[in-house]
Write a protein that holds these residues in place. Structure first.
Motif, mmCIF file in Angstrom:
data_model
loop_
_atom_site.group_PDB
_atom_site.id
_atom_site.type_symbol
_atom_site.label_atom_id
_atom_site.label_comp_id
_atom_site.label_asym_id
_atom_site.label_seq_id
_atom_site.Cartn_x
_atom_site.Cartn_y
_atom_site.Cartn_z
ATOM 1 N N ASP A 36 0.826 -1.204 0.000
ATOM 2 C CA ASP A 36 0.000 0.000 0.000
ATOM 3 C C ASP A 36 0.864 1.259 0.000
ATOM 4 O O ASP A 36 0.551 2.241 -0.668
ATOM 5 C CB ASP A 36 -0.925 0.006 1.213
ATOM 6 C CG ASP A 36 -2.044 -1.019 1.104
ATOM 7 O OD1 ASP A 36 -2.405 -1.372 -0.037
ATOM 8 O OD2 ASP A 36 -2.543 -1.468 2.152
ATOM 9 N N ASP A 39 2.462 1.685 -3.498
ATOM 10 C CA ASP A 39 1.456 2.130 -4.466
ATOM 11 C C ASP A 39 1.098 3.595 -4.240
ATOM 12 O O ASP A 39 0.952 4.371 -5.183
ATOM 13 C CB ASP A 39 0.203 1.263 -4.371
ATOM 14 C CG ASP A 39 0.402 -0.139 -4.917
ATOM 15 O OD1 ASP A 39 1.407 -0.359 -5.630
ATOM 16 O OD2 ASP A 39 -0.427 -1.024 -4.615
ATOM 17 N N ALA A 68 2.076 -5.773 -7.211
ATOM 18 C CA ALA A 68 0.882 -6.216 -6.483
ATOM 19 C C ALA A 68 -0.402 -5.936 -7.247
ATOM 20 O O ALA A 68 -1.496 -6.161 -6.730
ATOM 21 C CB ALA A 68 0.830 -5.566 -5.108
ATOM 22 N N VAL A 70 -1.838 -3.063 -8.809
ATOM 23 C CA VAL A 70 -2.709 -1.896 -8.760
ATOM 24 C C VAL A 70 -3.061 -1.413 -10.171
ATOM 25 O O VAL A 70 -4.220 -1.049 -10.444
ATOM 26 C CB VAL A 70 -2.072 -0.763 -7.918
ATOM 27 C CG1 VAL A 70 -0.773 -0.248 -8.538
ATOM 28 C CG2 VAL A 70 -3.057 0.380 -7.720
ATOM 29 N N ARG A 73 -5.465 -3.980 -11.964
ATOM 30 C CA ARG A 73 -6.850 -3.822 -11.528
ATOM 31 C C ARG A 73 -7.492 -2.587 -12.160
ATOM 32 O O ARG A 73 -8.663 -2.616 -12.552
ATOM 33 C CB ARG A 73 -6.928 -3.755 -10.006
ATOM 34 C CG ARG A 73 -6.511 -5.065 -9.332
ATOM 35 C CD ARG A 73 -6.813 -5.077 -7.845
ATOM 36 N NE ARG A 73 -6.058 -4.084 -7.095
ATOM 37 C CZ ARG A 73 -4.805 -4.255 -6.680
ATOM 38 N NH1 ARG A 73 -4.155 -5.380 -6.954
ATOM 39 N NH2 ARG A 73 -4.196 -3.309 -5.982
ATOM 40 N N GLU A 96 0.044 -11.766 -3.983
ATOM 41 C CA GLU A 96 -0.665 -10.635 -3.402
ATOM 42 C C GLU A 96 -1.588 -9.985 -4.423
ATOM 43 O O GLU A 96 -2.711 -9.577 -4.102
ATOM 44 C CB GLU A 96 0.334 -9.614 -2.866
ATOM 45 C CG GLU A 96 -0.279 -8.397 -2.199
ATOM 46 C CD GLU A 96 -1.022 -8.713 -0.908
ATOM 47 O OE1 GLU A 96 -1.692 -7.805 -0.390
ATOM 48 O OE2 GLU A 96 -0.938 -9.867 -0.413
ATOM 49 N N ARG A 99 -4.677 -12.071 -4.692
ATOM 50 C CA ARG A 99 -5.515 -11.896 -3.506
ATOM 51 C C ARG A 99 -6.290 -10.587 -3.589
ATOM 52 O O ARG A 99 -7.507 -10.550 -3.319
ATOM 53 C CB ARG A 99 -4.642 -11.908 -2.252
ATOM 54 C CG ARG A 99 -5.433 -11.873 -0.954
ATOM 55 C CD ARG A 99 -4.548 -11.605 0.238
ATOM 56 N NE ARG A 99 -4.024 -10.245 0.261
ATOM 57 C CZ ARG A 99 -4.740 -9.178 0.640
ATOM 58 N NH1 ARG A 99 -6.009 -9.312 1.007
ATOM 59 N NH2 ARG A 99 -4.201 -7.981 0.633
ATOM 60 N N ARG A 100 -5.618 -9.523 -3.962
ATOM 61 C CA ARG A 100 -6.274 -8.221 -4.024
ATOM 62 C C ARG A 100 -7.308 -8.158 -5.146
ATOM 63 O O ARG A 100 -8.350 -7.520 -4.993
ATOM 64 C CB ARG A 100 -5.220 -7.119 -4.195
ATOM 65 C CG ARG A 100 -4.374 -6.919 -2.949
ATOM 66 C CD ARG A 100 -3.289 -5.875 -3.133
ATOM 67 N NE ARG A 100 -2.548 -5.691 -1.895
ATOM 68 C CZ ARG A 100 -2.375 -4.528 -1.263
ATOM 69 N NH1 ARG A 100 -2.864 -3.421 -1.792
ATOM 70 N NH2 ARG A 100 -1.701 -4.471 -0.130
ATOM 71 N N SER A 101 -7.016 -8.800 -6.260
ATOM 72 C CA SER A 101 -7.974 -8.817 -7.359
ATOM 73 C C SER A 101 -9.246 -9.565 -6.962
ATOM 74 O O SER A 101 -10.367 -9.120 -7.247
ATOM 75 C CB SER A 101 -7.337 -9.467 -8.593
ATOM 76 O OG SER A 101 -8.200 -9.400 -9.700
ATOM 77 N N ALA A 103 -10.326 -9.986 -3.873
ATOM 78 C CA ALA A 103 -11.004 -9.192 -2.853
ATOM 79 C C ALA A 103 -11.792 -8.046 -3.474
ATOM 80 O O ALA A 103 -12.826 -7.629 -2.941
ATOM 81 C CB ALA A 103 -9.986 -8.644 -1.861
ATOM 82 N N ALA A 104 -11.320 -7.553 -4.619
ATOM 83 C CA ALA A 104 -12.013 -6.467 -5.311
ATOM 84 C C ALA A 104 -13.171 -6.976 -6.167
ATOM 85 O O ALA A 104 -13.892 -6.173 -6.773
ATOM 86 C CB ALA A 104 -11.027 -5.693 -6.183
#
Length: 290
Positions: A36, A39, A68, A70, A73, A96, A99-101, A103-104
């Motif tokens: 975070d 980014d 990661a 950003v 996405r 990571e 995971r973030r994709s 979660a979004a």
């Protein structure tokens, strides 16, 4: 729409093997832990990348050095009926990113491990190639961009962000000066792999022309890098950076304490109500496949 199928085994050019080892070790794990922050540091430049890429709803996008994820996405959101594929050397960062994709709630992203310099990109598989400060590290940039051009359809677009020269990037200039502790540090070249590998406009134009790109344009982007919410927060972040550890490694205890005190003072001097901000300058590089 056909989504390009990635190979099962990641490939790494021997010129990039050392970098691959680092990004699959401590460097990659550190970046995941502070994703975070990393980014947010350069987020001021993100809108320009999307503007330059001109992604449409059905585009197939390849994001080079996606980290990661950003920018992957963001591309996926801009192409809701298309697809965004992120490629990176780092398995920890790709995990990571996945995971973030998820979660979004994004269902139009894919993340693959590989070296874009030699990755067997399917010919004409993509409409757009993007990179958010991830294309400056190629051991052989002409080979890398030739490979990426092959993956674009005729007329397909390239849009990437890269740093301008060191003298225009206060954030790194100040860090280096504080941590040099009076030692002369060599200036990073503008045509060698590293953060400033695509900082020389003439070099960028030569590389992309040799790789088969046309209408190469570099637009200067002034901006800021945000290193923390306040001075102590920023100091805690930058004091743990790989750059910081490397430059402190050659100092004795007295010089190391003095350098860290100078670094802390610089964070305080650049504190604002919006966070600890330093001047920065990037290039938005755009081109299309001939």
């Amino acid at each position: 729409m056909t989504v390009p199928t990635p190979p099962q085994t990641p490939l790494v050019d021997t010129l990039n093997a050392e970098m691959a080892s680092a990004w699959n070790g401590a460097d990659g794990e550190d970046w995941v832990a502070h994703a975070d922050r990393y980014d947010a540091a350069s987020a001021a430049f993100d809108p320009a990348l999307l503007d330059g890429a001109r992604i449409t709803a059905t585009d197939r996008v390849l994001d080079v050095g996606c980290g990661a994820g950003v920018s992957t996405r963001a591309a996926a959101r801009a192409a809701p009926a298309g697809h965004a594929t992120g490629i990176d050397l780092s398995a920890p960062l790709l995990a990571e990113a996945r995971r973030r994709s998820a979660a979004a709630g994004l269902t139009n992203t894919t993340f693959v491990q590989g070296d874009a310099q030699v990755y067997p990109v399917e010919s004409g598989a993509y409409d757009v190639v993007i990179s958010r400060f991830g294309a400056m590290f190629f051991g052989d940039p002409v080979a890398a961009f030739t490979n990426l051009a092959r993956g674009l359809r005729p007329g397909g677009r390239l849009a990437l962000l890269s740093w301008q020269e060191l003298a225009r990037n206060e954030w790194l200039l100040v860090l280096r000066r504080a941590l040099a502790a009076g030692r002369p540090l060599p200036e990073p070249p503008g045509d060698a792999p590293g953060p400033f590998g695509l900082s020389d406009p003439d070099h960028v134009r030569r590389v992309l022309a040799a790789a088969g790109f046309e209408a190469v344009d570099l637009a200067g982007l002034p901006g800021t890098v945000r290193l923390g919410a306040d001075a102590e927060d920023a100091f805690g972040f930058v004091s743990g950076l790989g750059l910081t550890r490397g430059l402190l490694g050659g100092l004795d205890d007295h010089a190391r304490r003095a350098a860290l005190a100078d670094l802390r003072a610089q964070m305080a001097a650049h504190a604002t109500p919006a966070g600890v901000l330093f001047g920065a300058a990037a290039w938005l590089v755009t081109a299309h496949r001939g």
